[in-house]
Design a protein around this motif. Sequence first.
Motif, PDB file in Angstrom:
ATOM      1  N   HIS A  78       0.844  -1.201   0.000  1.00  0.00           N
ATOM      2  CA  HIS A  78       0.000   0.000   0.000  1.00  0.00           C
ATOM      3  C   HIS A  78       0.878   1.250   0.000  1.00  0.00           C
ATOM      4  O   HIS A  78       0.654   2.191  -0.758  1.00  0.00           O
ATOM      5  CB  HIS A  78      -0.930  -0.026   1.218  1.00  0.00           C
ATOM      6  CG  HIS A  78      -1.787   1.185   1.356  1.00  0.00           C
ATOM      7  ND1 HIS A  78      -1.421   2.258   2.139  1.00  0.00           N
ATOM      8  CD2 HIS A  78      -2.982   1.500   0.807  1.00  0.00           C
ATOM      9  CE1 HIS A  78      -2.357   3.185   2.069  1.00  0.00           C
ATOM     10  NE2 HIS A  78      -3.318   2.748   1.266  1.00  0.00           N
ATOM     11  N   GLY A  79       1.900   1.257   0.846  1.00  0.00           N
ATOM     12  CA  GLY A  79       2.830   2.385   0.892  1.00  0.00           C
ATOM     13  C   GLY A  79       3.585   2.557  -0.414  1.00  0.00           C
ATOM     14  O   GLY A  79       3.805   3.682  -0.882  1.00  0.00           O
ATOM     15  N   LEU A  89      -5.256   5.382  -1.913  1.00  0.00           N
ATOM     16  CA  LEU A  89      -6.143   4.279  -1.540  1.00  0.00           C
ATOM     17  C   LEU A  89      -6.396   4.307  -0.042  1.00  0.00           C
ATOM     18  O   LEU A  89      -5.524   4.716   0.724  1.00  0.00           O
ATOM     19  CB  LEU A  89      -5.498   2.928  -1.869  1.00  0.00           C
ATOM     20  CG  LEU A  89      -5.200   2.592  -3.312  1.00  0.00           C
ATOM     21  CD1 LEU A  89      -4.381   1.315  -3.387  1.00  0.00           C
ATOM     22  CD2 LEU A  89      -6.473   2.451  -4.098  1.00  0.00           C
ATOM     23  N   SER A  90      -7.558   3.822   0.356  1.00  0.00           N
ATOM     24  CA  SER A  90      -7.798   3.646   1.784  1.00  0.00           C
ATOM     25  C   SER A  90      -6.927   2.490   2.275  1.00  0.00           C
ATOM     26  O   SER A  90      -6.465   1.664   1.484  1.00  0.00           O
ATOM     27  CB  SER A  90      -9.279   3.343   2.039  1.00  0.00           C
ATOM     28  OG  SER A  90      -9.630   2.105   1.455  1.00  0.00           O
ATOM     29  N   ASP A  91      -6.698   2.436   3.574  1.00  0.00           N
ATOM     30  CA  ASP A  91      -5.853   1.385   4.142  1.00  0.00           C
ATOM     31  C   ASP A  91      -6.402  -0.010   3.874  1.00  0.00           C
ATOM     32  O   ASP A  91      -5.651  -0.954   3.695  1.00  0.00           O
ATOM     33  CB  ASP A  91      -5.697   1.589   5.654  1.00  0.00           C
ATOM     34  CG  ASP A  91      -4.849   2.805   5.982  1.00  0.00           C
ATOM     35  OD1 ASP A  91      -4.063   3.239   5.115  1.00  0.00           O
ATOM     36  OD2 ASP A  91      -4.981   3.327   7.099  1.00  0.00           O
ATOM     37  N   GLU A  92      -7.720  -0.158   3.841  1.00  0.00           N
ATOM     38  CA  GLU A  92      -8.314  -1.489   3.700  1.00  0.00           C
ATOM     39  C   GLU A  92      -8.547  -1.916   2.251  1.00  0.00           C
ATOM     40  O   GLU A  92      -8.905  -3.050   1.987  1.00  0.00           O
ATOM     41  CB  GLU A  92      -9.621  -1.588   4.489  1.00  0.00           C
ATOM     42  CG  GLU A  92     -10.659  -0.545   4.180  1.00  0.00           C
ATOM     43  CD  GLU A  92     -10.479   0.758   4.937  1.00  0.00           C
ATOM     44  OE1 GLU A  92     -10.915   1.768   4.375  1.00  0.00           O
ATOM     45  OE2 GLU A  92      -9.914   0.792   6.026  1.00  0.00           O
ATOM     46  N   TYR A 112      -6.303   6.851  -8.612  1.00  0.00           N
ATOM     47  CA  TYR A 112      -7.167   6.605  -7.457  1.00  0.00           C
ATOM     48  C   TYR A 112      -8.109   5.459  -7.804  1.00  0.00           C
ATOM     49  O   TYR A 112      -8.229   5.072  -8.970  1.00  0.00           O
ATOM     50  CB  TYR A 112      -7.970   7.855  -7.081  1.00  0.00           C
ATOM     51  CG  TYR A 112      -8.993   8.236  -8.129  1.00  0.00           C
ATOM     52  CD1 TYR A 112     -10.327   7.849  -8.012  1.00  0.00           C
ATOM     53  CD2 TYR A 112      -8.624   8.974  -9.253  1.00  0.00           C
ATOM     54  CE1 TYR A 112     -11.253   8.181  -8.988  1.00  0.00           C
ATOM     55  CE2 TYR A 112      -9.543   9.308 -10.227  1.00  0.00           C
ATOM     56  CZ  TYR A 112     -10.860   8.909 -10.090  1.00  0.00           C
ATOM     57  OH  TYR A 112     -11.766   9.234 -11.064  1.00  0.00           O
ATOM     58  N   ALA A 113      -8.778   4.920  -6.798  1.00  0.00           N
ATOM     59  CA  ALA A 113      -9.736   3.831  -7.003  1.00  0.00           C
ATOM     60  C   ALA A 113     -11.155   4.393  -6.920  1.00  0.00           C
ATOM     61  O   ALA A 113     -11.586   4.807  -5.848  1.00  0.00           O
ATOM     62  CB  ALA A 113      -9.541   2.747  -5.949  1.00  0.00           C
TER      63      ALA A 113
END
Length: 148
Positions: A78-79, A89-92, A112-113
């Motif tokens: 994610h990072g 992105l959100s963490d999840e 972005y998503a």
Amino acid sequence: NGTAKKPGPLEIESSRARPTSNKLSPDDVQRLRAMSKKDIMAKLKKDVAQMGSISSSTIAEDVALSTILDSITLSQFHGLLESSYAVKLSDEYLFRENTTLNKLVEVVKLGYAPDDGEGGGGALAQPSSQGGIAGALGCPPGVRCVIM
């Protein structure tokens, strides 16, 4: 001419143990978004393979990323997506069952998503189908939430 070309932030040297995680300049972001989907997929596969210490040939493009990488590696990935791919992105988001490499190619192209909810809220912004405290906490169906 005998001079070696210094790799840019979009290039990954095969001798590195981990993928690049350099912050991209606006020009680099523009070049990244202009890459073909095939080239983005190859770059993503290479990074996933390096982070998961697995062969890129064993990585299916339509399988949930959460079945390929463990939770700690997913968090690290994610990072990497935020720093080396300029993606928000959100963490999840990467933990969702429908987040695949095919989907991430589209996310990288956009930056972005679109299905991540407003403000990167992701799955927590969606109402849960469960009632009671599990629904209030946003626990997915089939998961028991325990408060200790």
